[in-house]
Write a protein that holds these residues in place. Structure first.
Motif, mmCIF file in Angstrom:
data_model
loop_
_atom_site.group_PDB
_atom_site.id
_atom_site.type_symbol
_atom_site.label_atom_id
_atom_site.label_comp_id
_atom_site.label_asym_id
_atom_site.label_seq_id
_atom_site.Cartn_x
_atom_site.Cartn_y
_atom_site.Cartn_z
ATOM 1 N N ARG A 33 0.884 -1.173 0.000
ATOM 2 C CA ARG A 33 0.000 0.000 0.000
ATOM 3 C C ARG A 33 0.911 1.209 0.000
ATOM 4 O O ARG A 33 1.896 1.249 0.732
ATOM 5 C CB ARG A 33 -0.903 0.011 1.228
ATOM 6 C CG ARG A 33 -1.919 -1.113 1.158
ATOM 7 C CD ARG A 33 -3.300 -0.847 1.683
ATOM 8 N NE ARG A 33 -3.853 0.472 1.658
ATOM 9 C CZ ARG A 33 -4.624 0.962 0.677
ATOM 10 N NH1 ARG A 33 -4.884 0.245 -0.384
ATOM 11 N NH2 ARG A 33 -5.144 2.166 0.773
ATOM 12 N N ILE A 34 0.588 2.184 -0.828
ATOM 13 C CA ILE A 34 1.447 3.358 -0.975
ATOM 14 C C ILE A 34 0.579 4.606 -1.004
ATOM 15 O O ILE A 34 -0.537 4.586 -1.527
ATOM 16 C CB ILE A 34 2.324 3.235 -2.247
ATOM 17 C CG1 ILE A 34 3.393 4.313 -2.303
ATOM 18 C CG2 ILE A 34 1.477 3.221 -3.504
ATOM 19 C CD1 ILE A 34 4.464 4.055 -3.345
ATOM 20 N N GLY A 35 1.063 5.679 -0.435
ATOM 21 C CA GLY A 35 0.345 6.947 -0.437
ATOM 22 C C GLY A 35 0.763 7.792 -1.629
ATOM 23 O O GLY A 35 1.841 7.599 -2.198
ATOM 24 N N ARG A 36 -0.092 8.713 -1.997
ATOM 25 C CA ARG A 36 0.233 9.625 -3.082
ATOM 26 C C ARG A 36 1.443 10.463 -2.669
ATOM 27 O O ARG A 36 1.534 10.932 -1.540
ATOM 28 C CB ARG A 36 -0.954 10.537 -3.385
ATOM 29 C CG ARG A 36 -0.684 11.410 -4.580
ATOM 30 C CD ARG A 36 -1.934 12.079 -5.054
ATOM 31 N NE ARG A 36 -1.624 12.776 -6.289
ATOM 32 C CZ ARG A 36 -2.158 13.904 -6.659
ATOM 33 N NH1 ARG A 36 -3.076 14.457 -5.904
ATOM 34 N NH2 ARG A 36 -1.830 14.467 -7.784
ATOM 35 N N ASN A 37 2.375 10.617 -3.571
ATOM 36 C CA ASN A 37 3.628 11.356 -3.396
ATOM 37 C C ASN A 37 4.651 10.631 -2.525
ATOM 38 O O ASN A 37 5.694 11.192 -2.220
ATOM 39 C CB ASN A 37 3.389 12.775 -2.875
ATOM 40 C CG ASN A 37 2.693 13.631 -3.908
ATOM 41 O OD1 ASN A 37 2.901 13.463 -5.108
ATOM 42 N ND2 ASN A 37 1.848 14.533 -3.465
ATOM 43 N N ALA A 38 4.381 9.380 -2.132
ATOM 44 C CA ALA A 38 5.376 8.581 -1.412
ATOM 45 C C ALA A 38 6.424 8.104 -2.424
ATOM 46 O O ALA A 38 6.115 7.905 -3.605
ATOM 47 C CB ALA A 38 4.706 7.390 -0.743
ATOM 48 N N SER A 54 4.863 8.450 -6.054
ATOM 49 C CA SER A 54 3.666 7.771 -6.528
ATOM 50 C C SER A 54 2.599 8.801 -6.915
ATOM 51 O O SER A 54 2.305 9.700 -6.140
ATOM 52 C CB SER A 54 3.112 6.865 -5.433
ATOM 53 O OG SER A 54 1.881 6.318 -5.837
ATOM 54 N N TYR A 56 -0.527 8.075 -7.290
ATOM 55 C CA TYR A 56 -1.799 7.633 -6.713
ATOM 56 C C TYR A 56 -1.583 7.075 -5.314
ATOM 57 O O TYR A 56 -0.503 6.598 -4.985
ATOM 58 C CB TYR A 56 -2.432 6.511 -7.555
ATOM 59 C CG TYR A 56 -2.697 6.871 -8.979
ATOM 60 C CD1 TYR A 56 -3.684 7.782 -9.315
ATOM 61 C CD2 TYR A 56 -1.955 6.308 -10.010
ATOM 62 C CE1 TYR A 56 -3.933 8.114 -10.631
ATOM 63 C CE2 TYR A 56 -2.201 6.634 -11.331
ATOM 64 C CZ TYR A 56 -3.188 7.539 -11.636
ATOM 65 O OH TYR A 56 -3.424 7.870 -12.933
ATOM 66 N N ALA A 57 -2.640 7.080 -4.528
ATOM 67 C CA ALA A 57 -2.675 6.342 -3.266
ATOM 68 C C ALA A 57 -3.416 5.048 -3.565
ATOM 69 O O ALA A 57 -4.485 5.071 -4.168
ATOM 70 C CB ALA A 57 -3.412 7.144 -2.203
ATOM 71 N N VAL A 82 -6.626 1.427 -7.222
ATOM 72 C CA VAL A 82 -7.017 2.663 -6.551
ATOM 73 C C VAL A 82 -8.482 2.569 -6.170
ATOM 74 O O VAL A 82 -9.319 2.198 -6.986
ATOM 75 C CB VAL A 82 -6.786 3.873 -7.494
ATOM 76 C CG1 VAL A 82 -7.193 5.163 -6.826
ATOM 77 C CG2 VAL A 82 -5.336 3.933 -7.931
#
Length: 121
Positions: A33-38, A54, A56-57, A82
């Motif tokens: 799982r990844i957050g937007r801008n990670a 990234s 997208y989240a 998403v």
């Protein structure tokens, strides 16, 4: 209730005249799982090494290139799952990847930035 949509992120144009980049290191793996801008991936071009955030989240579904592989601008880089509200139509605006900003949609008036100035004494 939410729906899950797959979104594929293509390698963006990383600079004037650059047509490809080499994947140095993936900072996320399928299932993460990844957050937007990670931090997502570190790429190397003929000009520099850059870390791409990234757009997208969500959950990483597929990586479309291996570390050390050369990827052409516009080619698929990673696919995300998403989540969004059920029944929401995807008109491209709400889910549009915008790392630095976003491209105005047709008919949308451009917004100007307000320049702040220090108060005059």
């Amino acid at each position: 209730m939410t729906d899950t949509t797959e979104r594929t992120f293509a390698l963006p144009d990383l600079g004037e005249g650059l047509v490809e980049a080499t994947v140095l290191e993936w900072l996320a793996a399928p299932g993460d799982r990844i957050g937007r801008n990670a931090p997502l991936v570190e790429l190397e071009t003929t000009k520099s090494a850059v870390e791409i955030p990234s757009p997208y989240a969500g959950t990483v579904v597929r990586l479309h290139a291996e570390e050390g592989e050369v990827v052409q601008v516009g080619s698929a880089l990673v696919t995300f799952a998403v989540e969004g509200p059920a029944g929401e139509a995807d008109d491209g605006a709400a889910g549009q990847a915008g790392i630095v900003g976003r491209v105005p949609q047709d008919g949308e008036a451009p917004r100007r930035r307000v320049r702040l100035r220090p108060p005059e004494e």
